[in-house]
Structures are given as structure tokens and as C-alpha cells.
Design a protein around this motif. Structure first.
Motif, mmCIF file in Angstrom:
data_model
loop_
_atom_site.group_PDB
_atom_site.id
_atom_site.type_symbol
_atom_site.label_atom_id
_atom_site.label_comp_id
_atom_site.label_asym_id
_atom_site.label_seq_id
_atom_site.Cartn_x
_atom_site.Cartn_y
_atom_site.Cartn_z
ATOM 1 N N SER A 167 53.961 29.352 38.501
ATOM 2 C CA SER A 167 54.365 29.716 37.141
ATOM 3 C C SER A 167 54.842 28.488 36.367
ATOM 4 O O SER A 167 54.464 28.283 35.196
ATOM 5 C CB SER A 167 55.488 30.761 37.203
ATOM 6 O OG SER A 167 55.923 31.072 35.895
ATOM 7 N N GLU A 168 55.652 27.667 37.006
ATOM 8 C CA GLU A 168 56.146 26.458 36.335
ATOM 9 C C GLU A 168 55.007 25.448 36.107
ATOM 10 O O GLU A 168 54.978 24.753 35.083
ATOM 11 C CB GLU A 168 57.271 25.809 37.146
ATOM 12 C CG GLU A 168 58.544 26.636 37.234
ATOM 13 C CD GLU A 168 59.180 26.921 35.880
ATOM 14 O OE1 GLU A 168 58.833 26.246 34.883
ATOM 15 O OE2 GLU A 168 60.027 27.836 35.811
ATOM 16 N N ALA A 169 54.083 25.375 37.068
ATOM 17 C CA ALA A 169 52.934 24.478 36.914
ATOM 18 C C ALA A 169 52.075 24.919 35.725
ATOM 19 O O ALA A 169 51.566 24.084 34.961
ATOM 20 C CB ALA A 169 52.106 24.442 38.195
ATOM 21 N N ALA A 170 51.928 26.243 35.550
ATOM 22 C CA ALA A 170 51.176 26.767 34.409
ATOM 23 C C ALA A 170 51.883 26.436 33.100
ATOM 24 O O ALA A 170 51.233 26.060 32.108
ATOM 25 C CB ALA A 170 50.995 28.274 34.553
ATOM 26 N N ASP A 171 53.216 26.551 33.072
ATOM 27 C CA ASP A 171 53.988 26.204 31.876
ATOM 28 C C ASP A 171 53.796 24.734 31.515
ATOM 29 O O ASP A 171 53.643 24.378 30.346
ATOM 30 C CB ASP A 171 55.478 26.480 32.097
ATOM 31 C CG ASP A 171 55.810 27.966 32.083
ATOM 32 O OD1 ASP A 171 54.954 28.756 31.639
ATOM 33 O OD2 ASP A 171 56.919 28.318 32.513
#
Length: 199
Positions: A167-171
Motif C-alpha cells: 500500500s505504501e509502495a503504491a502511494d
């Protein structure tokens, strides 16, 4: 850039202008230009044709607001046909379709599609779009946001929660695409650098 277009080749003094999306490479429409339409397009940054039905210059989007923002103009090998690469500000066809061939204007890969969405939302109302609000705050805020997301990726990389890491990588990737757009670049430009290094 001054081009030597042969406007005298055809009886009506017009040359075909093929309109292509600079991001997706989809052909959007075909119009016609005379020298004045070409000059107006280059000067204003909005694609302007000579309308054969109206018998006057016609800027695409002058009524709908769906302008074609100029990115690049090329002449063909005979200097009698133009290829104009644009960023469309909405549907191109008068029917409401993305293209005059009723095709969906998107690339096959999702990241290119996401870049297109970001480009469109950049011009939306900041009250309705997170992307537009970020652009309104300026390049420093966008760059700061990328930095914040990068730190969060590093923190989650040290833990074992795979879902949070993804999720953080996508952000981070999303905000990186916004930063590229703000700087006038796309993933293709960065890929070109990597390809050159690889050689």
C-alpha cells in the motif's frame, strides 16, 4: 519551429492534420489546416483547424472546453501532412467519444493510463480532486509528499506486513507520477534514461 509545409499542393490550400494523443499514441481525429491555422496552433498552444464547413479558423474545444493542448508538431516526408501530438482536455469527438473512431483513449498498461488520469485531473477543481489540490500547492509540496511516502515505504520494508508495504509502495509510485507530471516529464522519459544507462 518553422516548417516548410506545402500548402499549395492541394487546390484548397489545406493540408491534413492527424491528431494523436502524446501519452497513449491513439489517433484521436483528423482535421485540416492552412498556414494561419498552423501559426495560431503554434502561438496559442491549442490546436486550431480551418473548418471547411464554417469556412473559418476553428479551435477545437472553443465551445466544449475540450481543448487539444499542443505537445509536438511533425511534418511527413513530403511536407504535405502534419502529425500533431496533443494532450486532450476531454473527449475529442462531438459525439462524446474519446476518439472520432469511437475508441477508448487509453494505453494497454495501467501506469500509462494513470499518467493520463493525473494529467486530466491536474486541470480539475481543487475542491473536487486531490491531484488538482496538490498541484495548486505547488512543486515544493508535491516533492515533499514524495519524500514522505518514500520514508513510509522504508519503514514498512523493515516490518513483515506485506499488505501495508504494498500500500505504501503504491502511494509512493502515485505521488512520483504526479511529480513527474509537475516537472513536465513522463515515465517514458525516465525509462529512456534507464535504457541509455543499460547500453
Amino acid at each position: 519551429m518553422k516548417m516548410n509545409i506545402d500548402f499549395n499542393k492541394y487546390a484548397d490550400g489545406l493540408v491534413p492534420a492527424i491528431i494523436q494523443d502524446a501519452s497513449t499514441n491513439k489517433v484521436l481525429m483528423l482535421g485540416f489546416m492552412n498556414q494561419e491555422a498552423l501559426d495560431t496552433t503554434e502561438h496559442s498552444g491549442r490546436v486550431t483547424f480551418f473548418s471547411r464547413s464554417k469556412q473559418r479558423l476553428w479551435t477545437k474545444g472553443e465551445e466544449s472546453g475540450h481543448f487539444l493542448m499542443l505537445k509536438e508538431i511533425k511534418a511527413d516526408c513530403d511536407d504535405d501532412t502534419l502529425l500533431i501530438k496533443v494532450e486532450p482536455m476531454g473527449p475529442v469527438c462531438h459525439t462524446g467519444a474519446d476518439t472520432c473512431w469511437n475508441e477508448t483513449n487509453e494505453q494497454d498498461d495501467f501506469l500509462s493510463h494513470l499518467e493520463q488520469v493525473i494529467a486530466l485531473r491536474r486541470h480539475a477543481s481543487p475542491d473536487e480532486s486531490y491531484v488538482a489540490k496538490l498541484f495548486q500547492k505547488g512543486i515544493n509540496k508535491i516533492a515533499q509528499k514524495v519524500g514522505e511516502e518514500a520514508v513510509e515505504v522504508v519503514i514498512e520494508a523493515k516490518d513483515n506486513n506485506d499488505e501495508l508495504f504494498k500500500s505504501e509502495a503504491a502511494d509512493l509510485l502515485f505521488h512520483y507520477l504526479i511529480l513527474l507530471n509537475a516537472k513536465g516529464y513522463s515515465l517514458k522519459d525516465i525509462t529512456a534514461v534507464l535504457q541509455q544507462r543499460h547500453k
